[in-house]
Design an enzyme around this catalytic site. Structure first.
Site, PDB file in Angstrom:
ATOM      1  N   HIS A 165       0.844  -1.205   0.000  1.00 49.54           N
ATOM      2  CA  HIS A 165       0.000   0.000   0.000  1.00 49.54           C
ATOM      3  C   HIS A 165       0.877   1.253   0.000  1.00 49.54           C
ATOM      4  O   HIS A 165       0.661   2.187  -0.800  1.00 49.54           O
ATOM      5  CB  HIS A 165      -0.914  -0.016   1.228  1.00 49.54           C
ATOM      6  N   GLU A 166       1.876   1.278   0.880  1.00 51.68           N
ATOM      7  CA  GLU A 166       2.736   2.453   0.984  1.00 51.68           C
ATOM      8  C   GLU A 166       3.681   2.565  -0.217  1.00 51.68           C
ATOM      9  O   GLU A 166       3.995   3.663  -0.671  1.00 51.68           O
ATOM     10  CB  GLU A 166       3.530   2.419   2.294  1.00 51.68           C
ATOM     11  N   ASP A 208      -4.726   7.638  -1.570  1.00 44.40           N
ATOM     12  CA  ASP A 208      -5.683   6.806  -0.839  1.00 44.40           C
ATOM     13  C   ASP A 208      -7.081   6.944  -1.424  1.00 44.40           C
ATOM     14  O   ASP A 208      -7.474   8.000  -1.932  1.00 44.40           O
ATOM     15  CB  ASP A 208      -5.704   7.194   0.638  1.00 44.40           C
ATOM     16  N   HIS A 236       2.101   4.468  -2.978  1.00 42.21           N
ATOM     17  CA  HIS A 236       2.224   5.917  -2.763  1.00 42.21           C
ATOM     18  C   HIS A 236       3.604   6.393  -3.197  1.00 42.21           C
ATOM     19  O   HIS A 236       3.746   7.363  -3.940  1.00 42.21           O
ATOM     20  CB  HIS A 236       2.068   6.248  -1.274  1.00 42.21           C
TER      21      HIS A 236
END
Length: 905
Positions: free
Chosen positions: A155-156, A166, A159
């Site tokens: 998830h990170e 998000d 980014h």
């Protein structure tokens, strides 16, 4: 209530990265060069390293399948801090450092838990700065809260690497869909759950009730929470809730929720995360791997940071005699050795012309007068040609001769000359493992100089005619270890042209987070001025208190005894000479104590090179530890090779170039190109009139914390996390001043100064809001400029439709709103506009969609804004809404009513 935050914060000390030089590269589907760095204040724990390895190994497989067999993690370096014990398996780092790491492991800011997050403030598709994991997150079982650590890492990573955002929104957790249903902000809408209010909680159980409508917003009441089902069929999306077992994919164009009011839709014009990922540089040449085999597990290297080693490699060729360059170089080098370099560092010096001379092998800077061994050998005469490679080779030898490795060492290379043979040592530089920081002095410095910085992860600077450019550059080259309290902080750096026999006055605020090892320095070009300096308590220092250097580098220095007094310092300078001369004032300091986190400012451009007419963005981050500093004045000065200066006020307003409002990152577009060549960036951050404050709220761009799940019809709660109450969400900050260099960047393809055509349109409006007031619609937004975020737009085009897709896909044919009475304001202003939505009728349940374009004086148009929604409904007769069912389902808005505010991106 506003909380006053005491200056001593027991936090992990953290170096805030400026320009990132990530070493990550993708080769044959595998990521190499990933650096995970542990902060020096994190206690030694073998389990931490083991858990990092397990997290990345799991993440690699999850990433591989999430990207449809395109990428995985192959080689990862874990950087161990100097504060940990040495072990035989720890290797020597090369360019790897804490301040350039892709992932940092550091204690949380203040008391606000262990949410993993990514520092990301660029535009859609632009890489982030770093991922932050806390030791507690890595050492404790967070499986029910965030999902497995490997999933969180992916998830990170999305980014950080691909610049996506998000797909939830903690500030607007619900919205009203085109089908007149209240929906949780999420992607995809196939994820199911219940909406409840927690009435009373004891132990692991709570009494809940269904959510009610808020009579002011038309949405669910503020305490309403979406609780997902533990068992789901939906496979997306990782950017909403990677913790769900079924979620293994990113939202695609087919499953993407374009209505959700989240940052992904706002920043990426409602594109799906997978679309943005597929457009990234990584995926342009990354085809899915053939076959069905899993990728190999990642390989890990353990590297241990070493004592800082720096070698100055200084140009003394003939061209350095012009424009006082040799003098200015010596002034700045002396300041670096006395005031900037951290105690305990090893420093050497080499000078070069057509050949190189080793002036000093490595000397430990212990305080006292150790630096004098080096400053005594600063060059006094200039002459000869320019051989940069000779200087670099001598610098490497000076390091090796002192029984140190060039690997992980730093070279500060300063030159003003051209050198056709600089590329001949590029391979040697790569092999050395050293970091090369380059300072180009004047417009003729070798054009390939920045290649050395780029290939080694070093800083790059450009300095023009006054000493301040050099001072700023040297002041920015601080330790890369993450020990922020050891680093020098620049409070003042000012060049003053003073006419004969005249006084000049100034002030510098010293706040309570700093004051150790404080210096006040004055330089001159003709004659030493009269100097008066007064601290906040009235103690005065006069010219005789200042130490004049024996080397005649025309500077006078005062080291403030003990800890500098907190408050406003005042100074006065008298030019005693009959003619005008240039005087400069520099003030540097360090953190007040090892446990005091100072306020820090860092700055950089959105890229290091650009080709006209591509706009750039100036970024400045101001923070105390991990806490953003808000409400301050941040000014950027950009200077060209010919001395032309552009001054920009940077904004943290969430509009234009600024991604998120009140995140401590101040931004602005830069478009005023003035010819080709090198440009320098300098930023001044000032807190004035007690207006500054710290934001204590949670970071953006993080893994979503879930309070619980629904399993077999029952809500299973997760452990609560610390929250910031609304009345103490900010803390006061004293007035302060910080100066920092943002390095240099290179421009090509720009027309000569004064011959620009109109090429930049007004900026896109991203914060349009709409609400119905009786029979009218009221709009509000932040005004763009005539040129992106500067000046005033010529006019606005506002269009309205009852169909969302009409505006999104065919804006030019939607109904036009009469805007003849709407006169655009200056960029950054808040615009308000009311109109009657003719020929439409406003009735119960009527829903409108509105969007805007701004028009440039040369009839260039901005991108279409975000699409705002306004709904008119009639309030119910009941005192409160009836209880709603537990599932998210369609409920007609026709029975509810009031004017509702909602933005859809």
């Amino acid at each position: 209530m506003v909380l006053t935050l005491y200056p001593i914060l027991f936090l992990a000390l953290h170096l805030l990265p400026g320009v990132k030089n990530s070493m990550v590269h993708l080769n044959n589907n595998g990521y190499d060069g990933i650096v995970i760095a542990i902060n020096p204040r994190v206690p030694e724990d073998e389990k931490l390293i083991q858990n990092i390895k397990e997290m990345v190994t799991e993440a690699s497989t999850y990433l591989f399948h999430a990207t449809q067999r395109r990428v995985y993690f192959r080689n990862v370096s874990i950087l161990i801090p100097m504060t940990w014990k040495s072990k035989s398996e720890y290797l020597m780092p090369k360019q790897e450092s804490y301040d350039q790491a892709d992932v940092i492991v550091a204690n949380p800011y203040l008391k606000f838990g262990d949410d993993p997050y990514t520092l990301q403030y660029g535009q859609c598709g632009e890489k982030g700065q770093y991922i932050h994991f806390t030791p507690n997150f890595l050492l404790t079982n967070n499986l029910p809260i965030y999902g497995s650590r490997g999933r969180v890492f992916v998830h990170e990573w999305a980014h950080l690497r691909w610049g996506i955002f998000d797909e939830y929104n903690v500030d607007q957790p619900f919205y009203i869909s085109r089908r007149n249903t209240i929906e949780a902000t999420r992607c995809s809408t196939h994820i199911t759950g219940i909406n409840v209010v927690f009435k009373e909680c004891q132990g692991g159980s709570c009494i809940t009730r269904p959510c009610r409508r808020d009579s002011q917003t038309g949405l669910y009441e503020a305490k309403c929470t979406f609780i997902p089902e533990k068992s789901q069929a939906a496979k997306d999306s990782i950017m909403f809730m990677q913790s769900l077992n079924s979620v293994t994919e990113f939202c695609t164009a087919k499953t993407h929720n374009t209505e959700a009011p989240n940052l992904q839709n706002k920043m990426c014009s409602s594109r799906s995360t997978w679309d943005v990922i597929m457009d990234s540089d990584d995926f342009q040449n990354a085809s899915p791997m053939e076959g069905t085999d899993q990728p190999p597990d990642p390989t890990f290297s353990l590297l241990k940071a070493k004592q800082r080693v720096v070698c100055l490699v200084l140009d003394k060729s003939g061209s350095m005699s012009s424009e006082d360059r040799l003098f200015r170089m010596n002034q700045a080098a002396e300041l670096y050795l006395i005031q900037i370099i951290e105690k305990g560092s090893l420093v050497g010096m080499v000078t070069f012309e057509s050949f190189a001379t080793t002036q000093n092998y490595l000397t430990e800077i212990t305080g006292d007068n150790a630096y004098e061994k080096i400053t005594a050998n600063l060059p006094q005469e200039a002459g000869g040609g320019t051989s940069i490679c000779s200087g670099l080779r001598a610098g490497f030898q000076a390091i090796i001769h002192s029984n140190q490795s060039t690997s992980g060492s730093e070279i500060i290379l300063l030159t003003d000359g051209e050198d056709d043979e600089i590329s001949s040592c590029f391979e040697e530089v790569k092999e050395s493992g050293a970091v090369i920081h380059t300072i180009a002095l004047g417009p003729s410095a070798a054009k390939e100089l920045e290649t050395l910085s780029n290939m080694t992860g070093g800083h790059r600077f450009y300095a023009n005619k006054d000493i301040n450019g050099l001072t700023d550059a040297f002041s920015r080259i601080s330790s890369r270890s993450g020990s922020i309290t050891q680093q020098a902080i620049q409070l003042e750096s000012k060049a003053l042209s003073i006419t004969g026999r005249k006084w000049i006055n100034g002030t510098v605020p010293v706040d309570s987070t700093i004051g150790n090892d404080t210096f006040f320095v004055v330089t001159w070009t003709i004659q030493k001025p009269e100097i008066l300096l007064q601290d906040p308590k009235g103690t005065k220092y006069e010219t005789s208190d200042f130490k004049v250097d024996k080397l005649n580098v025309r500077s006078a220095r005062l080291q403030i005894p003990g800890i500098a007094k907190t408050g406003t310092w005042t100074y006065s300078l008298l030019n005693k000479h009959a003619n005008s001369q240039m005087l400069t004032v520099t003030m540097t300091t360090r953190a007040r104590s090892p446990t005091t986190l100072p306020v820090i400012a860092t700055a950089h451009m959105s890229q290091s090179t650009t080709h006209y007419p591509s706009p750039m963005i100036v970024y400045a981050q101001v923070s105390q530890g991990f806490l953003p500093v808000l409400g301050i004045n941040v000014t950027a000065t950009i200077e060209t090779e010919d001395g032309h200066r552009v001054i920009l006020e940077l904004w943290d307003n969430g509009a234009g170039a600024d991604t998120v409002k009140n995140d401590g990152v101040y931004s602005r577009y830069f478009t005023e190109y003035h010819g080709n060549g090198r440009y320098s960036l300098r930023v001044h951050a000032q807190a004035r009139n007690n207006m500054a404050r710290l934001s204590l709220k949670q970071q953006q761009n993080k893994a979503l914390y879930m309070p619980g799940y629904v399993e077999n019809g029952k809500i299973i709660l997760n452990p609560p996390r610390p929250e910031v109450k609304d009345d103490i969400s900010e803390a006061k900050v004293e007035d302060f001043s910080r100066l920092t260099s943002g390095g240099s960047f290179t421009v090509s393809g720009a027309p000569p100064a004064g011959s620009h055509t109109h090429v930049f349109p007004p900026g896109k409006i991203t914060d349009l809001e709409a609400k119905v007031k009786e029979d009218r619609i009221r709009l509000s937004w932040t005004a763009p400029g005539n040129v992106l975020d500067k000046g005033k737009a010529k006019s606005y085009i506002i269009r309205i439709s009852m169909c969302f897709l009409d505006l999104r896909e065919d804006f030019d044919n939607a109904a036009l709103v009469n805007t003849t009475s709407l006169i655009p304001q200056e960029a950054g202003s808040i615009e308000n506009f009311e109109f009657k939505p003719e020929p439409f009728k406003i009735e119960n349940g009527t829903k409108f969609y509105i969007a805007i374009q701004a028009i440039h004086g040369a009839n260039l148009t901005s991108e279409v804004s975000n699409i705002a929604q306004a709904t008119k409904v009639i309030p119910p007769q009941e005192s409160s809404a009836p209880a709603l069912g537990t599932k998210i389902f369609a409920t007609s808005l026709a029975i509810w009513g009031l004017a509702m505010i909602l933005s859809i991106f």
